[in-house]
Scaffold this motif. Structure first.
Motif, PDB file in Angstrom:
ATOM      1  N   UNK A 263      31.910  34.539  39.003  1.00 40.93           N
ATOM      2  CA  UNK A 263      31.730  35.999  38.415  1.00 40.93           C
ATOM      3  C   UNK A 263      31.204  37.210  39.296  1.00 40.93           C
ATOM      4  N   UNK A 264      30.238  36.661  40.122  1.00 38.92           N
ATOM      5  CA  UNK A 264      29.671  37.722  40.724  1.00 38.92           C
ATOM      6  C   UNK A 264      30.867  38.079  41.798  1.00 38.92           C
ATOM      7  N   UNK A 265      31.307  37.139  42.418  1.00 38.38           N
ATOM      8  CA  UNK A 265      32.587  37.781  43.525  1.00 38.38           C
ATOM      9  C   UNK A 265      33.404  38.500  42.804  1.00 38.38           C
ATOM     10  N   UNK A 266      33.772  38.117  41.635  1.00 42.27           N
ATOM     11  CA  UNK A 266      34.866  38.901  40.842  1.00 42.27           C
ATOM     12  C   UNK A 266      34.229  40.412  40.663  1.00 42.27           C
ATOM     13  N   UNK A 267      33.123  40.693  40.299  1.00 45.50           N
ATOM     14  CA  UNK A 267      32.438  42.068  39.968  1.00 45.50           C
ATOM     15  C   UNK A 267      32.665  42.617  41.464  1.00 45.50           C
ATOM     16  N   UNK A 268      31.980  41.867  42.539  1.00 45.52           N
ATOM     17  CA  UNK A 268      32.080  42.520  43.796  1.00 45.52           C
ATOM     18  C   UNK A 268      33.389  43.159  44.183  1.00 45.52           C
ATOM     19  N   UNK A 269      34.422  42.250  43.752  1.00 42.14           N
ATOM     20  CA  UNK A 269      36.000  42.861  44.128  1.00 42.14           C
ATOM     21  C   UNK A 269      36.134  43.868  43.418  1.00 42.14           C
ATOM     22  N   UNK A 270      36.038  43.703  42.281  1.00 39.14           N
ATOM     23  CA  UNK A 270      36.241  44.998  41.335  1.00 39.14           C
ATOM     24  C   UNK A 270      35.822  46.219  41.676  1.00 39.14           C
ATOM     25  N   UNK A 271      34.363  46.232  42.095  1.00 37.31           N
ATOM     26  CA  UNK A 271      33.514  47.391  42.439  1.00 37.31           C
ATOM     27  C   UNK A 271      34.234  47.884  43.625  1.00 37.31           C
ATOM     28  N   UNK A 272      34.587  46.983  44.711  1.00 37.94           N
ATOM     29  CA  UNK A 272      35.210  47.447  45.880  1.00 37.94           C
ATOM     30  C   UNK A 272      36.531  48.081  45.684  1.00 37.94           C
ATOM     31  N   UNK A 273      37.251  47.529  44.992  1.00 39.62           N
ATOM     32  CA  UNK A 273      38.724  48.067  44.464  1.00 39.62           C
ATOM     33  C   UNK A 273      38.527  49.413  44.013  1.00 39.62           C
ATOM     34  N   UNK A 274      37.680  49.482  42.948  1.00 36.56           N
ATOM     35  CA  UNK A 274      37.548  50.711  42.165  1.00 36.56           C
ATOM     36  C   UNK A 274      36.903  51.866  43.230  1.00 36.56           C
ATOM     37  N   UNK A 275      36.026  51.595  44.209  1.00 33.63           N
ATOM     38  CA  UNK A 275      35.481  52.274  45.162  1.00 33.63           C
ATOM     39  C   UNK A 275      36.565  53.035  46.053  1.00 33.63           C
ATOM     40  N   UNK A 276      37.397  52.032  46.633  1.00 34.56           N
ATOM     41  CA  UNK A 276      38.552  52.348  47.534  1.00 34.56           C
ATOM     42  C   UNK A 276      39.563  53.427  46.681  1.00 34.56           C
TER      43      UNK A 276
END
Length: 82
Positions: A32-45
């Motif tokens: 879940x933490x990895x998924x959350x980090x990927x979502x944040x990184x994608x949203x930021x990009x």
């Protein structure tokens, strides 16, 4: 519930044995933490991409329209035949 009763209740809770943690909890948390980090990184990009696109669109619009230049005067007709 007064202060003494609250303190006694807190002591009882702290003296109890902690609940058992499920054995697969660590893997689930990592997933879940990895998924959350990927979502944040994608949203930021995506937000940076939108910001850059908006800046390019504004610069292009300003270069074409030139909002800082005065429009030509249309109140006085041109002088002809002097």
């Amino acid at each position: 519930m007064n202060r003494v009763q609250r303190e006694a209740a807190a002591r009882r809770i702290m003296d109890q044995r902690p609940p058992r943690v499920p054995p697969d909890l660590h893997g689930e948390v990592l997933r879940r933490g990895g998924r959350l980090l990927r979502r944040r990184r994608t949203a930021r990009r995506v937000l940076w991409l939108l910001l850059c696109a908006a800046a390019v669109a504004f610069i292009w619009w300003a270069a074409v329209v030139r909002p800082w230049a005065q429009p030509p005067s249309t109140t006085t007709p041109p002088i002809v035949g002097w």
